[in-house]
Motif scaffolding. Structure first.
Motif, PDB file in Angstrom:
ATOM      1  N   PHE A   9      32.687  35.240  26.574  1.00 17.81           N
ATOM      2  CA  PHE A   9      32.539  34.949  28.194  1.00 17.81           C
ATOM      3  C   PHE A   9      33.536  35.679  28.991  1.00 17.81           C
ATOM      4  O   PHE A   9      34.378  35.995  29.025  1.00 17.81           O
ATOM      5  N   VAL A  10      31.984  35.550  30.259  1.00 19.94           N
ATOM      6  CA  VAL A  10      33.471  36.442  31.213  1.00 19.94           C
ATOM      7  C   VAL A  10      32.707  35.540  32.242  1.00 19.94           C
ATOM      8  O   VAL A  10      32.242  34.524  32.918  1.00 19.94           O
ATOM      9  N   ARG A  11      34.396  35.032  32.891  1.00 22.43           N
ATOM     10  CA  ARG A  11      34.345  35.076  34.193  1.00 22.43           C
ATOM     11  C   ARG A  11      35.041  35.672  35.390  1.00 22.43           C
ATOM     12  O   ARG A  11      36.105  36.099  35.389  1.00 22.43           O
ATOM     13  N   VAL A  12      34.598  35.686  36.541  1.00 28.07           N
ATOM     14  CA  VAL A  12      34.283  36.351  37.805  1.00 28.07           C
ATOM     15  C   VAL A  12      34.501  35.239  38.860  1.00 28.07           C
ATOM     16  O   VAL A  12      33.668  35.085  39.289  1.00 28.07           O
ATOM     17  N   ASP A  13      36.227  35.223  39.117  1.00 26.66           N
ATOM     18  CA  ASP A  13      36.020  34.574  40.213  1.00 26.66           C
ATOM     19  C   ASP A  13      35.436  34.383  41.260  1.00 26.66           C
ATOM     20  O   ASP A  13      35.590  35.790  42.399  1.00 26.66           O
ATOM     21  N   TYR A  14      34.599  33.052  42.249  1.00 29.27           N
ATOM     22  CA  TYR A  14      33.727  33.282  42.766  1.00 29.27           C
ATOM     23  C   TYR A  14      32.458  34.366  42.835  1.00 29.27           C
ATOM     24  O   TYR A  14      31.824  34.532  44.367  1.00 29.27           O
ATOM     25  N   ASP A  20      43.743  39.261  37.240  1.00 27.44           N
ATOM     26  CA  ASP A  20      43.750  37.382  37.738  1.00 27.44           C
ATOM     27  C   ASP A  20      42.797  37.605  38.423  1.00 27.44           C
ATOM     28  O   ASP A  20      42.504  36.674  39.645  1.00 27.44           O
ATOM     29  N   ASN A  21      41.766  38.141  38.389  1.00 32.97           N
ATOM     30  CA  ASN A  21      40.585  38.048  39.016  1.00 32.97           C
ATOM     31  C   ASN A  21      38.870  36.607  37.982  1.00 32.97           C
ATOM     32  O   ASN A  21      38.368  36.458  38.580  1.00 32.97           O
ATOM     33  N   GLY A  22      39.838  35.938  37.117  1.00 32.68           N
ATOM     34  CA  GLY A  22      39.192  35.940  35.745  1.00 32.68           C
ATOM     35  C   GLY A  22      39.488  35.559  34.726  1.00 32.68           C
ATOM     36  O   GLY A  22      40.715  35.585  33.909  1.00 32.68           O
ATOM     37  N   GLU A  80      38.130  57.777  39.358  1.00 34.10           N
ATOM     38  CA  GLU A  80      38.114  57.955  38.385  1.00 34.10           C
ATOM     39  C   GLU A  80      38.425  56.762  37.258  1.00 34.10           C
ATOM     40  O   GLU A  80      37.649  56.744  36.589  1.00 34.10           O
ATOM     41  N   PHE A  81      38.784  55.721  37.812  1.00 33.57           N
ATOM     42  CA  PHE A  81      38.538  54.700  37.203  1.00 33.57           C
ATOM     43  C   PHE A  81      37.338  53.543  37.236  1.00 33.57           C
ATOM     44  O   PHE A  81      37.804  52.276  37.760  1.00 33.57           O
ATOM     45  N   TYR A  82      36.731  54.251  37.535  1.00 38.55           N
ATOM     46  CA  TYR A  82      34.748  53.294  37.843  1.00 38.55           C
ATOM     47  C   TYR A  82      34.461  52.962  36.874  1.00 38.55           C
ATOM     48  O   TYR A  82      33.257  53.669  36.050  1.00 38.55           O
ATOM     49  N   TYR A  83      34.673  51.743  36.237  1.00 40.45           N
ATOM     50  CA  TYR A  83      33.890  51.226  34.888  1.00 40.45           C
ATOM     51  C   TYR A  83      33.699  49.978  34.939  1.00 40.45           C
ATOM     52  O   TYR A  83      34.319  48.597  35.942  1.00 40.45           O
ATOM     53  N   ASP A  84      33.079  49.246  33.812  1.00 38.16           N
ATOM     54  CA  ASP A  84      32.736  47.656  33.638  1.00 38.16           C
ATOM     55  C   ASP A  84      33.944  47.256  33.450  1.00 38.16           C
ATOM     56  O   ASP A  84      34.712  47.312  31.822  1.00 38.16           O
ATOM     57  N   TRP A  85      35.154  46.907  34.274  1.00 36.70           N
ATOM     58  CA  TRP A  85      36.392  46.431  34.357  1.00 36.70           C
ATOM     59  C   TRP A  85      35.941  44.834  33.686  1.00 36.70           C
ATOM     60  O   TRP A  85      37.525  44.001  32.847  1.00 36.70           O
ATOM     61  N   THR A  86      35.250  44.036  33.488  1.00 30.81           N
ATOM     62  CA  THR A  86      34.985  43.005  32.500  1.00 30.81           C
ATOM     63  C   THR A  86      34.663  42.960  31.462  1.00 30.81           C
ATOM     64  O   THR A  86      34.843  41.496  30.156  1.00 30.81           O
ATOM     65  N   PHE A  87      34.246  43.858  30.310  1.00 28.61           N
ATOM     66  CA  PHE A  87      34.311  44.208  29.199  1.00 28.61           C
ATOM     67  C   PHE A  87      33.476  43.393  28.998  1.00 28.61           C
ATOM     68  O   PHE A  87      33.227  42.588  27.656  1.00 28.61           O
ATOM     69  N   SER A  88      31.844  43.442  29.414  1.00 24.56           N
ATOM     70  CA  SER A  88      30.295  42.896  28.447  1.00 24.56           C
ATOM     71  C   SER A  88      30.320  43.232  27.506  1.00 24.56           C
ATOM     72  O   SER A  88      29.102  44.376  28.355  1.00 24.56           O
TER      73      SER A  88
END
Length: 358
Positions: free
Chosen positions: A334-339, A310-312, A239-247
């Motif tokens: 600015f978006v950073r997703v670790d690794y 806590d993933n970026g 249900e919560f499948y979305y762009d969680w980085t807010f790009s």
């Protein structure tokens, strides 16, 4: 000399400055500033708001944050930082974003969307830290002659460039209309052609649904859990499948307002249709590097930020500089997703004030 305003419980520490009224007057400018002590002093400008969001947010000025700005060359430029949105405002923002993402039309004037919760196929969550009352507004009023060459005192055309978190996140939510609504699986990747037939894709205007390095582990664990549960629970898990980085592809909001003594109209320009690509930047950066010209106004406005569980990190900030010869805006996502991924998307505005004519 400068006025430096610093208030607690606001956006992260930022440098804000506007020159003194005496110094501004020497360059044909006048100040706009307010605080709790002077009760706006007649210079306070109301924060910009869009009529399409009026049912969700009241047009009020935050009393705990100041508005600063300048008037120069026909431009009225004002900025405001703000505290984090409270629970009630964030709930209204969430309802707005889900309405946009699911293309729902709200008929209730009170904005009550509970009855439509069943119709939502996609749920969204806004950033954990959203500065809802923060904004930058640049408004230009033109009282020049009309097409017949005659001056009409009753006719005014104004244009406004504005930046705020609600508009930025609304454009982010709108991109979800074209994104896939279910997380990818082994079978779905093999039949991606069927998804294209449904007008669903994995990317829209830079908005995409990324997966963390540990997503595969959690996906396998979730699959084991859903094997022992009903199909309803499986549907709820995506249900919560979305762009969680807010790009957000946001590049600002442009408004034009033509009014006379009898009527007025507001036109919201669609940035996606108006922008034209350039092979190289035409901004005269040498004017921005001219140290002989003072900076009349500077501000660093934060619209939202999130630590991505806590993933970026993800943040949207805007810096503005006003000089006697020009004004300049830099918006940075600015978006950073670790690794996984690091990206930086910048939008620049520049306006040359030729002889203070705008």
């Amino acid at each position: 000399s400068t006025y430096r305003l610093s208030f607690s419980n606001m956006a992260p520490a930022s440098r804000r400055q506007v020159l003194s009224p005496e110094t501004l007057a020497a360059f044909g400018a006048s100040p706009i500033y307010s605080s709790n002590d002077d009760s706006c002093g007649g210079h306070c400008a109301a924060p910009p708001s869009s009529s399409q969001f009026s049912k969700y947010f009241a047009t009020t000025t935050s009393t705990e944050t100041p508005i600063i700005g300048v008037k120069i060359g026909g431009w009225t430029i004002s900025t405001q930082n703000s505290s984090i949105g409270d629970e009630q405002k964030m709930e209204k923002l969430t309802a707005l974003l889900e309405d946009i993402a699911n293309n729902l039309q709200e008929d209730d004037a009170n904005g009550d969307v509970q009855s439509q919760s069943v119709a939502r196929q996609r749920r969204l969550c806004p950033p954990e830290i959203t500065f809802l009352d923060a904004f930058i507004s640049l408004k230009y009023e033109d009282n020049s002659n009309n097409d017949t060459g005659q001056h009409d005192d009753n006719k005014t055309t104004s244009s406004e460039i504005r930046f705020n978190a609600t508009d930025a996140l609304s454009e982010w939510a709108e991109a979800h209309k074209s994104l896939e609504t279910q997380p990818p699986t082994g079978e779905s990747e093999l039949i991606s052609a069927q998804a294209s037939l449904l007008n669903q894709r994995k990317e829209c205007r830079g908005v995409t649904i990324l997966r963390t390095l540990d997503a595969k582990v959690w996906s396998n664990k979730s699959k084991q859990l859903t094997d022992d549960t009903t199909s309803d629970s499986a549907a709820h898990s995506s249900e919560f499948y979305y762009d969680w980085t807010f790009s957000s592809p946001y590049a600002g909001t442009i408004l034009t307002n033509a009014s006379n003594s009898s009527s007025s109209s507001i036109d919201l320009m669609n940035n996606r249709q108006e922008w034209q690509p350039l092979l190289k930047s035409e901004i005269p950066f040498h004017l921005l590097q001219d140290t002989t010209q003072p900076i009349l106004l500077y501000d660093d406005v934060h619209l939202f930020e999130d630590d991505l569980h806590d993933n970026g990190e993800s943040s949207l900030t805007i810096k503005i500089r006003v000089m006697p010869t020009c004004w300049y805006i830099l918006q940075r996502l600015f978006v950073r997703v670790d690794y996984v991924r690091v990206k930086c998307r910048e939008v620049r505005y520049f306006c040359l004030l030729d002889g203070n004519s705008g």
